[in-house]
Design a protein around this motif. Structure first.
Motif, mmCIF file in Angstrom:
data_model
loop_
_atom_site.group_PDB
_atom_site.id
_atom_site.type_symbol
_atom_site.label_atom_id
_atom_site.label_comp_id
_atom_site.label_asym_id
_atom_site.label_seq_id
_atom_site.Cartn_x
_atom_site.Cartn_y
_atom_site.Cartn_z
ATOM 1 N N LEU A 106 0.856 -1.174 0.000
ATOM 2 C CA LEU A 106 0.000 0.000 0.000
ATOM 3 C C LEU A 106 0.899 1.233 0.000
ATOM 4 O O LEU A 106 1.735 1.390 0.871
ATOM 5 C CB LEU A 106 -0.894 0.008 1.249
ATOM 6 N N VAL A 107 0.754 2.041 -1.017
ATOM 7 C CA VAL A 107 1.604 3.223 -1.137
ATOM 8 C C VAL A 107 0.714 4.426 -1.376
ATOM 9 O O VAL A 107 -0.253 4.351 -2.118
ATOM 10 C CB VAL A 107 2.579 3.087 -2.334
ATOM 11 N N HIS A 108 1.041 5.539 -0.745
ATOM 12 C CA HIS A 108 0.263 6.751 -0.959
ATOM 13 C C HIS A 108 0.299 7.136 -2.435
ATOM 14 O O HIS A 108 1.335 7.041 -3.083
ATOM 15 C CB HIS A 108 0.856 7.879 -0.107
ATOM 16 N N SER A 109 -0.831 7.583 -2.975
ATOM 17 C CA SER A 109 -0.926 7.781 -4.425
ATOM 18 C C SER A 109 0.118 8.747 -4.944
ATOM 19 O O SER A 109 0.710 8.544 -6.008
ATOM 20 C CB SER A 109 -2.320 8.256 -4.813
ATOM 21 N N ARG A 110 0.383 9.822 -4.182
ATOM 22 C CA ARG A 110 1.378 10.769 -4.683
ATOM 23 C C ARG A 110 2.764 10.176 -4.636
ATOM 24 O O ARG A 110 3.576 10.415 -5.513
ATOM 25 C CB ARG A 110 1.315 12.075 -3.898
ATOM 26 N N ALA A 111 3.030 9.398 -3.600
ATOM 27 C CA ALA A 111 4.351 8.777 -3.508
ATOM 28 C C ALA A 111 4.527 7.777 -4.634
ATOM 29 O O ALA A 111 5.590 7.702 -5.256
ATOM 30 C CB ALA A 111 4.517 8.096 -2.165
ATOM 31 N N LEU A 112 3.484 7.024 -4.903
ATOM 32 C CA LEU A 112 3.569 6.028 -5.961
ATOM 33 C C LEU A 112 3.809 6.702 -7.300
ATOM 34 O O LEU A 112 4.656 6.299 -8.088
ATOM 35 C CB LEU A 112 2.273 5.205 -6.009
ATOM 36 N N GLN A 113 3.062 7.754 -7.536
ATOM 37 C CA GLN A 113 3.199 8.490 -8.784
ATOM 38 C C GLN A 113 4.615 9.037 -8.915
ATOM 39 O O GLN A 113 5.243 8.923 -9.960
ATOM 40 C CB GLN A 113 2.168 9.631 -8.800
ATOM 41 N N THR A 114 5.114 9.635 -7.844
ATOM 42 C CA THR A 114 6.460 10.199 -7.892
ATOM 43 C C THR A 114 7.493 9.115 -8.128
ATOM 44 O O THR A 114 8.424 9.287 -8.911
ATOM 45 C CB THR A 114 6.780 10.921 -6.574
ATOM 46 N N ARG A 115 7.319 7.979 -7.444
ATOM 47 C CA ARG A 115 8.281 6.898 -7.621
ATOM 48 C C ARG A 115 8.304 6.408 -9.049
ATOM 49 O O ARG A 115 9.366 6.166 -9.632
ATOM 50 C CB ARG A 115 7.911 5.725 -6.708
ATOM 51 N N LEU A 116 7.122 6.283 -9.625
ATOM 52 C CA LEU A 116 7.064 5.828 -11.005
ATOM 53 C C LEU A 116 7.711 6.840 -11.936
ATOM 54 O O LEU A 116 8.474 6.490 -12.829
ATOM 55 C CB LEU A 116 5.611 5.612 -11.426
ATOM 56 N N GLN A 117 7.384 8.106 -11.696
ATOM 57 C CA GLN A 117 7.950 9.141 -12.552
ATOM 58 C C GLN A 117 9.456 9.165 -12.447
ATOM 59 O O GLN A 117 10.165 9.254 -13.439
ATOM 60 C CB GLN A 117 7.387 10.512 -12.150
ATOM 61 N N ASN A 118 9.971 9.085 -11.237
ATOM 62 C CA ASN A 118 11.410 9.096 -11.051
ATOM 63 C C ASN A 118 12.050 7.848 -11.611
ATOM 64 O O ASN A 118 13.169 7.876 -12.100
ATOM 65 C CB ASN A 118 11.752 9.238 -9.571
ATOM 66 N N GLY A 127 3.568 16.584 -17.385
ATOM 67 C CA GLY A 127 4.713 15.726 -17.638
ATOM 68 C C GLY A 127 5.898 16.339 -18.337
ATOM 69 O O GLY A 127 6.813 15.633 -18.727
ATOM 70 N N ASP A 128 5.925 17.652 -18.495
ATOM 71 C CA ASP A 128 7.084 18.220 -19.171
ATOM 72 C C ASP A 128 8.073 18.724 -18.126
ATOM 73 O O ASP A 128 7.991 19.856 -17.665
ATOM 74 C CB ASP A 128 6.628 19.365 -20.076
ATOM 75 N N LEU A 129 9.022 17.866 -17.763
ATOM 76 C CA LEU A 129 9.988 18.254 -16.751
ATOM 77 C C LEU A 129 10.849 19.415 -17.213
ATOM 78 O O LEU A 129 11.375 20.167 -16.397
ATOM 79 C CB LEU A 129 10.885 17.069 -16.392
ATOM 80 N N TYR A 138 0.529 11.177 -17.400
ATOM 81 C CA TYR A 138 1.931 11.582 -17.370
ATOM 82 C C TYR A 138 2.786 10.709 -18.268
ATOM 83 O O TYR A 138 3.691 11.176 -18.947
ATOM 84 C CB TYR A 138 2.440 11.499 -15.933
ATOM 85 N N PHE A 139 2.475 9.435 -18.256
ATOM 86 C CA PHE A 139 3.343 8.504 -18.971
ATOM 87 C C PHE A 139 3.047 8.435 -20.455
ATOM 88 O O PHE A 139 3.835 7.899 -21.224
ATOM 89 C CB PHE A 139 3.206 7.104 -18.356
ATOM 90 N N THR A 140 1.907 8.980 -20.850
ATOM 91 C CA THR A 140 1.543 8.853 -22.260
ATOM 92 C C THR A 140 1.814 10.122 -23.032
ATOM 93 O O THR A 140 1.290 10.308 -24.125
ATOM 94 C CB THR A 140 0.038 8.507 -22.392
ATOM 95 N N ARG A 141 2.615 11.000 -22.499
ATOM 96 C CA ARG A 141 2.751 12.279 -23.195
ATOM 97 C C ARG A 141 3.754 12.223 -24.344
ATOM 98 O O ARG A 141 3.744 13.059 -25.228
ATOM 99 C CB ARG A 141 3.141 13.380 -22.201
ATOM 100 N N GLY A 142 4.602 11.252 -24.325
ATOM 101 C CA GLY A 142 5.634 11.190 -25.346
ATOM 102 C C GLY A 142 5.311 10.171 -26.420
ATOM 103 O O GLY A 142 4.161 9.786 -26.589
ATOM 104 N N PRO A 143 6.328 9.743 -27.147
ATOM 105 C CA PRO A 143 6.104 8.733 -28.177
ATOM 106 C C PRO A 143 5.562 7.448 -27.555
ATOM 107 O O PRO A 143 5.887 7.118 -26.413
ATOM 108 C CB PRO A 143 7.503 8.486 -28.760
ATOM 109 N N LEU A 144 4.747 6.746 -28.287
ATOM 110 C CA LEU A 144 4.126 5.533 -27.743
ATOM 111 C C LEU A 144 5.163 4.517 -27.285
ATOM 112 O O LEU A 144 4.956 3.800 -26.323
ATOM 113 C CB LEU A 144 3.206 4.893 -28.793
ATOM 114 N N SER A 145 6.281 4.473 -28.002
ATOM 115 C CA SER A 145 7.303 3.485 -27.635
ATOM 116 C C SER A 145 7.937 3.811 -26.296
ATOM 117 O O SER A 145 8.593 2.987 -25.690
ATOM 118 C CB SER A 145 8.386 3.464 -28.712
ATOM 119 N N ASP A 146 7.716 5.037 -25.836
ATOM 120 C CA ASP A 146 8.381 5.491 -24.629
ATOM 121 C C ASP A 146 7.527 5.350 -23.380
ATOM 122 O O ASP A 146 7.960 5.681 -22.286
ATOM 123 C CB ASP A 146 8.737 6.970 -24.804
#
Lengths: 453, 293, 308
Positions: A71-83, B261-263, A104-112
């Motif tokens: 169980l992880v706090h949603s903001r912490a989880l999000q930050t961990r994933l982003q980092n 998402g734009d760091l 957040y994760f879908t903003r770039g190219p699909l392969s990314d």
């Protein structure tokens, strides 16, 4: 010595406590259990934990693997994933994300996108047709899906059945929003003569976005389309804002804002508003948090905008994603299917969380037909299931919260205008403001050079 | 003060090590990022000054800047004098009542900002919340005021919450500083016929000036970094509030950097904010005339 | 005329009464007003805490019924220790059940260690900046001040990257090492030490004292009030810190109090009962520290006076 410690007396005490607690921590922290688990799954929803742990135990027995559920706090989880995306650090194999977090994760190219693309799997295993398809919209980008939907969250209205009965109002006769608004004369009153109105028709927010969002979705207006283009500037949007302004402001208003938590519970008990917007998760939350309104409420579908039109909307959602960093995609996928799509599991899950799953063939299970004592014997599962196939899509992009925010701003400006100038020129003002704000969102969307395919 | 060999460097060594290891790299990283658009490690595009251009033409940024500046101004101009006043009133150690009052006034700092946000979002609710009930009972006004939903009232709500939280905080620093003030100087001034206010302004305050500078500068910096509090208070809109009335520059940064998402853009915002704070701090230090010893 | 207005009028009336008794001597009236103002401020500050205490003990059924306490008489149904019972029941985890006291201990460990470490290193660095001239001092100070102004939210991601590279993820070192000495503390001690006369230091040097001796034995005792203030503030800041621990610590039994308590505030459902009960308990250690430290920075400290 004590008095002469140069740093002072209390720092000395702190030092002693620090030393003592260091020792204590060494002693009490258990050394890591045998090896790393085969699968780690992180969620931020405390109320899902019980059910998930049971499912994990089941999976462990069946497949002879070790699964850890955190169980992880949603903001912490999000930050961990982003980092983790940047640092390539260890991440859980499966994550349960809240609506909006995936953007957040879908903003770039699909392969990314750092999450596994499950579009083809869903298709090949025949799951796609078994799900309420519109739910995939929350977890897709440019035609590819990256997470499994957890829920449908159809929206109904919950209402004070006792007060409605005493006023002689038949909820079945309310079919459109026009019928609804017409109830005003019977309901909205100052009951104790102190000049302050004590009973409104419905709880709708002024500074929060969910009111407008739900109504727009009900009308089929999405802020973005499935390819991420901005579609918020529509005649229907203007019309909805116009309607909304009249319901929350002015002498003919029917709505008040009841808030959340303590103030909401009190409002419900006092009958400050008779109708409340209720997705399935909210009916469950009310049942858990407000035992004192037991037996006073029932649910009904949303009034339609036009006769025969859609009578539901949607609000929120969670989804399960598999991170690309996982070592065993097949194992993770199997676990995901157990968590979300195991038919027998879902029955028991429903009883615990009252959240309708998107798997259509699970709704015929007996648990969904159980009458709810809290809601005067109504079979909530069935009621929500009836509306579920009709739930509108809600396309997710990184800019959605900005767009919702802008709609909120337009609404607020419109309310101010209405307060000052009344109805005259209101529609034009709304349209103009909406066009401006849409341009702001488009500016942000268009500068994204990575997302252009 | 002459250079005394290696001594200063040795005293500074721990900080220097930490700085080199843990601060320089992130700073450089943030510096480079400011000129890029990003999406994870694989995709980065150099966009030159485009981030800054966009940022400086975004009305939302200016709104955030305006909100934050209002907040910072109120912090420095309202909160700090109150803290100072309280410190003066509670300076003597005599009496258990004073000790208790000191604890009470400081107590909001014992809890975390998230709790404070949750707490005050309950207190500020219309109709049932304590604040409105109190105002209505005393002045017969304000029962229905939607503190957190009315754009005009959101910033005042945040300011009030911050006031509750921090007025006792800086009081502690002022109390500590008051200990080092030379009482004989104060006595001398009083004997000379100065009024209490004059004693304070001309004797006490100047002796405390180093600490006062510290408090003012850190208050300013802290105000511009306001983030957790509005986030907890306005959790339903992720700290933005209605019509972005509660948007602070850091919330704006969080929004563009971590939500859309734009760091790269986020880093650009960070540098602009740092530049603004730096300019303001330098200005403030210069104005107070206390640059060095 | 409701009770509140009556009360306020009585207060003001009291002040007038004092003044009327001896119009030439306003002192009693002013003293009375001062105490009333303090009392008023104190009750404003305390009211939310009253809510906290009431809510922590209220049964879930009645949590939302009454703002403060349910009407007397209290029964088992309205006021009980249910929230605390649930709080202490323990959370299941990979390593077995983790109990509440473990989180308290973790928090205590992390907070006291960081405070002690920062106390030492920041005061040393502050001393160097206050009492020495050396090459690179100006640029260093400017850099230090500037680094305080970069929003920390931004630096978290690259910092996390470094922590990962160093293999320190999910360890307490990740919470200690980057924060051994922070500009905030260094700046504080520098300002506090600026007021110490250099003659005293020179006298020490003439007597043959080492620089460290001067720092440790001569200067630090003189800034004890500020050290105490710093300890308190640092302790509190770290006791309630949420963001960094929530990102760097992963294992359940390593978590600190704020991280755990906030887990109960989900998006769909907020379990206020446990959250508030936990918050109430979490207030106790800092409150105790405050009482212990109070004498340090309030009047009465004899060895703190700086002469001449």
């Amino acid at each position: 010595m004590l008095e002469r410690f140069p740093y002072g007396r209390a720092p000395l005490w702190l030092l002693l406590v620090a030393l003592a607690s260091t020792l204590a921590v060494f002693v009490t922290q258990r050394l890591d259990a045998a090896g790393r688990p085969d699968l780690t799954f992180a969620t931020s929803a405390a109320n899902h934990m019980e059910a998930y742990r049971e499912a994990a135990a089941l999976f462990e027995r069946r497949r002879h693997v070790r699964v850890s559920v955190e169980l992880v706090h949603s903001r912490a989880l999000q930050t961990r994933l982003q980092n983790a995306m940047l640092a390539k650090s260890p991440v859980p194999d499966l994550v349960e994300l809240l609506f909006g977090d995936i953007a957040y994760f879908t903003r770039g190219p699909l392969s990314d996108v750092g999450l596994v693309d499950v579009t083809d799997r869903l298709e090949k295993e025949g799951l796609k047709s078994r799900l309420v398809e519109s739910r995939l919209s929350l977890w897709s980008s440019r035609g590819r899906t990256f997470a499994l939907p957890h829920d449908v969250h159809p929206v109904m209205l919950m209402y004070r059945a006792d007060i409605l009965a005493s006023l002689g109002i038949d909820p079945n006769a309310i079919e459109t929003w026009d019928d609804f608004v017409a109830l005003r004369s019977k309901v909205v009153k100052d009951l104790d003569g102190d000049g302050i109105i004590d009973r409104y028709l419905i709880d709708l927010p002024v500074g929060e976005a969910w009111g407008m969002n739900i109504l727009l979705l009900q009308r089929g207006v999405t802020l973005f389309d499935e390819r991420g283009r901005v579609t918020m500037n529509q005649p229907a949007t203007v019309d909805t804002v116009y309607w909304y302004v009249h319901q929350v402001e002015g002498k003919d208003k029917i709505a008040t804002q009841c808030g959340w938590g303590q103030s909401l519970m009190k409002a419900m008990k006092d009958g400050l508003a008779l109708f409340y917007v209720a997705p399935d998760w909210r009916t469950h939350a009310i049942e858990m948090e407000a035992p004192n309104v037991r037996g006073l409420f029932r649910v009904m579908p949303l009034p339609a905008w036009t006769l025969g039109g859609r009578r539901t909307s949607t609000w929120g959602g969670s989804g399960l994603a598999i991170t690309k960093a996982t070592k065993n995609v097949e194992l993770a996928w199997d676990f995901a299917k157990l968590l979300y799509f195991d038919r027998e599991e879902l029955g028991r899950r429903y009883r615990a969380t009252k959240i309708l799953p998107p798997l259509k063939d699970s709704w015929s299970l007996p648990e969904f037909a159980e009458p709810s004592g809290f809601f005067r014997g109504q079979r909530l599962g069935e009621e929500f299931a009836k509306l579920a196939p009709d739930v509108p899509p809600d396309w997710s992009t990184p800019y959605k919260s900005r767009a919702e925010d802008r709609i909120g701003t337009v609404t607020l400006h419109a309310i101010e205008y209405f307060r000052a100038h009344g109805d005259e020129g209101l529609r034009e003002m709304i349209q103009q403001d909406l066009t401006e704000k849409t341009a702001e969102v488009e500016a942000l969307v268009n500068r994204n050079v990575l997302g252009k395919e | 003060m002459k250079q005394r060999g290696l001594a200063p460097y040795l005293f500074l060594a721990p900080y220097l090590v930490v700085m080199l290891a843990f601060t320089i790299y992130p700073l450089l990283n943030a510096g480079v990022l400011a000129f890029q658009q990003t999406n994870g490690p694989a995709s980065r595009v150099f966009v030159g000054l485009d981030n800054f251009r966009f940022l400086l033409s975004d009305p939302t940024f200016y709104q955030a800047l305006w909100n934050t500046t209002i907040f910072a101004a109120c912090s420095v101009l309202i909160q700090l004098p109150l803290s100072m006043g309280l410190a003066l009133l509670l300076n003597s150690g005599k009496g258990w009542a004073r000790g208790l009052l000191r604890l009470v006034l400081f107590s909001p700092n014992l809890v975390g900002q998230i709790f404070v946000g949750v707490l005050f979002s309950v207190l500020f609710t219309a109709r049932y919340g304590l604040v409105n009930r109190f105002l209505h009972a005393l002045f017969g006004w304000g029962l229905e005021k939607q503190w957190l939903q009315d754009p005009a009232l959101v910033m005042p709500a945040i300011i009030i919450t911050a006031l509750w939280l921090y007025v006792g905080f800086n009081m502690i620093y002022f109390l500590a500083a008051l200990q080092s003030v030379d009482k004989t100087l104060e006595e001398a001034a009083r004997v000379d016929g100065a009024s209490p206010w004059q004693v304070f302004w001309h004797v006490t305050l100047p002796s405390m000036r180093h600490v006062v500078v510290f408090v003012v500068v850190t208050s300013l910096i802290g105000s511009y970094q306001l983030f957790e509090l509005p986030l907890a208070l306005l959790s339903s809109s992720n700290g933005r509030g209605p019509d972005n009335a509660g948007l602070t520059v850091i919330t704006y940064l969080y929004d563009v950097g971590f939500v859309t998402g734009d760091l790269g853009l986020g880093s650009a915002v960070g540098w602009v904010i740092a530049a603004i704070i730096f300019a303001l701090s330098m200005l403030q230090i210069r104005v107070s005339g206390v640059v060095e010893e | 005329m409701n009770p509140l207005r009556l009360f306020v009028l009585t207060l003001i009336g009291g002040a007038l009464a004092f003044w009327l008794r001896s119009p030439k001597n306003p002192k009693p009236a002013l003293e009375y007003l001062r105490w009333m103002a303090l009392f008023f401020a104190a009750s404003l500050i305390l009211a939310p805490f009253l809510w906290l205490v009431a809510a922590a003990f209220k049964d879930r059924e009645v949590l939302n019924e009454h703002i403060f306490f349910p009407p007397l008489p209290w029964s088992d149904k309205t006021m009980n220790l249910e929230n605390f019972r649930r709080l202490f029941a323990g959370d299941p985890s990979v390593q077995g059940k983790v109990y509440f006291w473990q989180y308290v201990l973790n928090s205590l460990f992390v907070t006291t260690t960081i405070t002690v470490l920062q106390m030492v290193f920041c005061s040393a660095a502050g001393f160097a900046l206050a009492k020495y001239d050396f090459r690179g001092k100006k640029p260093l100070m400017t850099f230090m001040l500037g680094s305080m102004m970069i929003p920390s939210v931004l630096l978290l991601a690259p910092l996390y990257e470094m922590i990962v590279k160093l293999g320190l993820v999910d360890t307490y070192s990740a919470l200690f090492l980057p924060y051994l000495a922070v500009p905030y503390g260094i700046f504080l001690f520098r300002q506090a030490m600026l007021g110490i006369p250099n003659e005293m230091l020179d006298a020490g040097r003439i007597d043959g004292a080492s620089e460290f001796y001067i720092y440790f034995r001569l200067v630090m005792p003189l800034v004890r009030p500020m050290s105490a203030a710093f300890c308190l503030v640092t302790f509190l800041g770290n006791w309630n810190a949420f963001f960094a621990p929530s990102i760097f610590l992963h294992t359940q039994d390593k978590l600190t109090l704020p991280v755990v308590l906030n887990l109960y505030l989900g998006l769909y459902r907020a379990d206020y009962g446990i959250f508030l009960a936990g918050t109430l308990i979490a207030i106790l250690p800092p409150a105790m520290l405050f009482f212990a430290l109070e004498k340090e920075f309030i009047g009465g400290l004899t060895s703190g006076a700086v002469k001449g």
